[in-house]
Scaffold this motif. Sequence first.
Motif, PDB file in Angstrom:
ATOM      1  N   TYR A  62      46.773  45.845  49.458  1.00  0.00           N
ATOM      2  CA  TYR A  62      45.646  46.745  49.697  1.00  0.00           C
ATOM      3  C   TYR A  62      45.819  47.509  51.003  1.00  0.00           C
ATOM      4  CZ  TYR A  62      40.983  48.249  50.993  1.00  0.00           C
ATOM      5  OH  TYR A  62      39.923  48.987  51.404  1.00  0.00           O
ATOM      6  N   ALA A 110      34.248  46.451  39.273  1.00  0.00           N
ATOM      7  CA  ALA A 110      35.144  45.881  40.287  1.00  0.00           C
ATOM      8  C   ALA A 110      35.658  44.527  39.813  1.00  0.00           C
ATOM      9  CB  ALA A 110      34.410  45.731  41.622  1.00  0.00           C
ATOM     10  N   SER A 111      34.757  43.707  39.248  1.00  0.00           N
ATOM     11  CA  SER A 111      35.151  42.385  38.784  1.00  0.00           C
ATOM     12  C   SER A 111      36.113  42.468  37.610  1.00  0.00           C
ATOM     13  CB  SER A 111      33.924  41.576  38.379  1.00  0.00           C
ATOM     14  OG  SER A 111      33.029  41.512  39.453  1.00  0.00           O
ATOM     15  N   SER A 163      44.020  47.586  43.676  1.00  0.00           N
ATOM     16  CA  SER A 163      43.213  46.881  44.674  1.00  0.00           C
ATOM     17  C   SER A 163      42.277  47.841  45.414  1.00  0.00           C
ATOM     18  CB  SER A 163      44.108  46.137  45.656  1.00  0.00           C
ATOM     19  OG  SER A 163      45.200  46.918  46.013  1.00  0.00           O
ATOM     20  N   TRP A 218      29.627  46.397  40.585  1.00  0.00           N
ATOM     21  CA  TRP A 218      30.319  45.125  40.717  1.00  0.00           C
ATOM     22  C   TRP A 218      30.934  44.652  39.411  1.00  0.00           C
ATOM     23  CZ3 TRP A 218      25.905  42.629  44.068  1.00  0.00           C
ATOM     24  CH2 TRP A 218      25.951  43.213  45.340  1.00  0.00           C
ATOM     25  N   ALA A 264      37.623  49.042  32.245  1.00  0.00           N
ATOM     26  CA  ALA A 264      38.775  48.867  33.134  1.00  0.00           C
ATOM     27  C   ALA A 264      40.066  49.284  32.440  1.00  0.00           C
ATOM     28  CB  ALA A 264      38.878  47.415  33.599  1.00  0.00           C
ATOM     29  N   THR A 292      33.366  47.931  44.841  1.00  0.00           N
ATOM     30  CA  THR A 292      32.539  46.883  45.438  1.00  0.00           C
ATOM     31  C   THR A 292      31.647  47.452  46.527  1.00  0.00           C
ATOM     32  OG1 THR A 292      34.290  45.295  45.055  1.00  0.00           O
ATOM     33  CG2 THR A 292      32.578  44.644  46.585  1.00  0.00           C
ATOM     34  N   ILE A 336      41.078  40.234  45.872  1.00  0.00           N
ATOM     35  CA  ILE A 336      40.258  39.477  44.922  1.00  0.00           C
ATOM     36  C   ILE A 336      39.477  38.396  45.667  1.00  0.00           C
ATOM     37  CG2 ILE A 336      40.374  37.872  42.977  1.00  0.00           C
ATOM     38  CD1 ILE A 336      42.599  39.546  41.846  1.00  0.00           C
ATOM     39  N   LEU A 371      38.251  44.922  36.973  1.00  0.00           N
ATOM     40  CA  LEU A 371      39.565  45.315  37.505  1.00  0.00           C
ATOM     41  C   LEU A 371      40.226  44.124  38.195  1.00  0.00           C
ATOM     42  CD1 LEU A 371      38.689  48.824  38.937  1.00  0.00           C
ATOM     43  CD2 LEU A 371      40.256  48.367  37.055  1.00  0.00           C
ATOM     44  N   ALA A 372      39.422  43.349  38.926  1.00  0.00           N
ATOM     45  CA  ALA A 372      39.963  42.162  39.592  1.00  0.00           C
ATOM     46  C   ALA A 372      40.473  41.170  38.560  1.00  0.00           C
ATOM     47  CB  ALA A 372      38.894  41.515  40.472  1.00  0.00           C
ATOM     48  N   SER A 403      32.319  40.097  35.394  1.00  0.00           N
ATOM     49  CA  SER A 403      32.963  41.146  34.607  1.00  0.00           C
ATOM     50  C   SER A 403      32.489  41.134  33.157  1.00  0.00           C
ATOM     51  CB  SER A 403      34.489  40.998  34.675  1.00  0.00           C
ATOM     52  OG  SER A 403      34.894  39.832  34.014  1.00  0.00           O
ATOM     53  N   ILE A 457      39.256  48.239  43.303  1.00  0.00           N
ATOM     54  CA  ILE A 457      38.395  47.045  43.353  1.00  0.00           C
ATOM     55  C   ILE A 457      37.507  47.141  44.600  1.00  0.00           C
ATOM     56  CG2 ILE A 457      38.351  44.535  43.594  1.00  0.00           C
ATOM     57  CD1 ILE A 457      41.018  44.476  42.093  1.00  0.00           C
TER      58      ILE A 457
END
Lengths: 275, 413
Positions: free
Chosen positions: B351, B382-383, B366, B379, B169, B373, A122, B385-386, B50, B369
């Motif tokens: 990761y 990815a955001s 991870s 993005w 997500a 990215t 992250i 999921l983050a 996100s 993500i």
Amino acid sequence: MSGHAPQTTFAKISRFSFLVYCAAVFLFLMAPIVAIIPLSLNGGSFLTYPLDGLSLRWYEELFTTARWVTAMRNSLIVALPATAIAMVIGTLAAIGLTVANFRGKAFVSAILISPMVVPLIITAVGVYLFFAPLGLANSFLGLILVHAALGAPFVLVTVSATLAGFDMTLARAASSLGAPSHIVFLRVVLPLILPGLVSGALFAFATSLDEVVVVLFLGGPAQRTLPREIFDGIREHITPAITAVATLLILVATALMVTIEALRRRGEKLSSRAK
Amino acid sequence: MKAPDRHRLRHQTRRQERVRALRALVLVLPMFAFLALSFLVPIGRMLYRSIEDPELASALPQTAQLLKQWDGVDLPPDNVFAALLREMPTAFEKRTLAAVAQRLNHDISGYRSLLLRTARKLNKREPSATPLDAAQAFFDIDPRWRQPRYWAAMRRAAGPVTDFYLLAALDLDRDAAGDIVPVPEHEAVFVDVLLRTIWIGGVVMALCLVTGYPIAYLLATASPRLGNILMILVLLPFWTSLLVRTSAWVVVLQNEGILNGLFLRFGLVDAPVQMIFNRFGVFVAMTHVLLPFMVLPLYSVMKGISPSYMRAASSLGAPPWLAFLRVYLPQSMPGVAAGCLLVFILAVGYYITPALVGGAGDQMVSYFIAFYTSRTVNWGLASALAAVLLLTTVALYFVYGRLSRTGGGVRLG
């Protein structure tokens, strides 16, 4: 545990199997680390036993090929400044959090510790998306900034721990005797917190030296660090050169561990004497 | 002490406290500012990504405005067609349309080519040949423009914020009417990934507990001399670089690795056993990497359990296993809870290790993500999921903080 009850055969057997189990777990912990060390001295290029004669050729490759030499240099270019920044800001914040109570202190502490908590992927993605438009992607500066942010909480935690056992009246005594505050810091506070500061710095240094996720995103071809080369090496084709790097890094880890343990013991002794 | 004196004293103390608090803030400020720049703001910005939906609104502002006014039923009114017809060539020339196409493609695959092809054809059209109505112009270029779902997707992308990525997500989507529905089965991946992440984290946690508890017990009850030596066996792996330990496992477990070499030599197997790039390899390597994080909190709790309780239990006639079960185990529970939480939290965010020793089916959240990215540039997803991962981690850490205040936290340094 043994000795206070009459030992039955059953108790003996269960004690024995417990010890065997523990030995197996310790073997599991140590064996892979120990097993790759001799492979780095292998004369051949296979990664199995028995060794194909002994040689230092893989170490020679490490110190003569541009790829590994540059990687070692890059790792230090990032780790040293990052550790220095982490030491300064972490120590100041630890002193600030110790000397006074203010509203929202718990929240501020939690925020300052958060880089230790947030999953690296992250941090890496967030920083990459934010730094790229600012021109900080593919630069040493970007990596140094993030690694300093990752290392500073370690300094904060270890220095805070030393400060917790630190008698603040010492600093007050010094300033009541007329010492200006920078002298109080250099002559009284700093020597006392030094063990914590060194431990924290070593944690920060080790974190940077081992960090690869942020490097994968933020580092360009000119910022390939040691972990990055190992990562690619494992991915593509693992050679004995990697076991040679690994052996060197195990030596570094041993040195770090011994230093930290010595500092911790010393701190424990000092604080038990103070009581 | 006289009353005015006391008053003055209190006033002075308070002022001093305020000065001290101010000085404390000044000392904390550099680290706070530094983290804000290189950590907090970037992560906050990513979290905002996100829910942010800027592409359509910035490239086709009028269309976006009009789409939002449309009720979403059937096809949009003519003014939407007209606005899109007017704005599309400009956006195409300024190259902002590509981002819109990309965004819409995340919703319905194939939308990118549809939009860009339409724009190209509209551009080639003679400016004089515009007597026919706007809607007809779209229908002529591609019959898909007659389908309401393409327009509904465009309406969903009109911005400025969207729940599209967060829903995606979790394998959810909105249908043409705007209701939240599960995505078609063949497109659903992330719930599986999240469950797999939790499952791997849970198994690694359990493996760490069953291997870590006995050695923590041994460390805590052994003589100080032996305890110190055995502690090194836990601390050296802890300090050894993660990549070194991961590469060590590759060397040990791979098909032409140390273990398979031994197996073949002693005739235990005829062909190398696949022990890596699969789930087994992930479990072994992650347990190895995270075991110290289980042992250290357990050890610090067990160190504080007085042996006299166990002695009392056995002098009262309890067999050792019962004394352990009823006396020792309950007292060590804070350590168990802290160790398990710590290992689980670290495991779900990992990761590197799964990426290097796992197969395609062993990748955790991870990995995705990272994938969204850098490989498939999405993005927003990815955001999202983050955000899911971060929320889980922070919530668990909150629980961990509660537990470690009652004993059992790892002390560093």
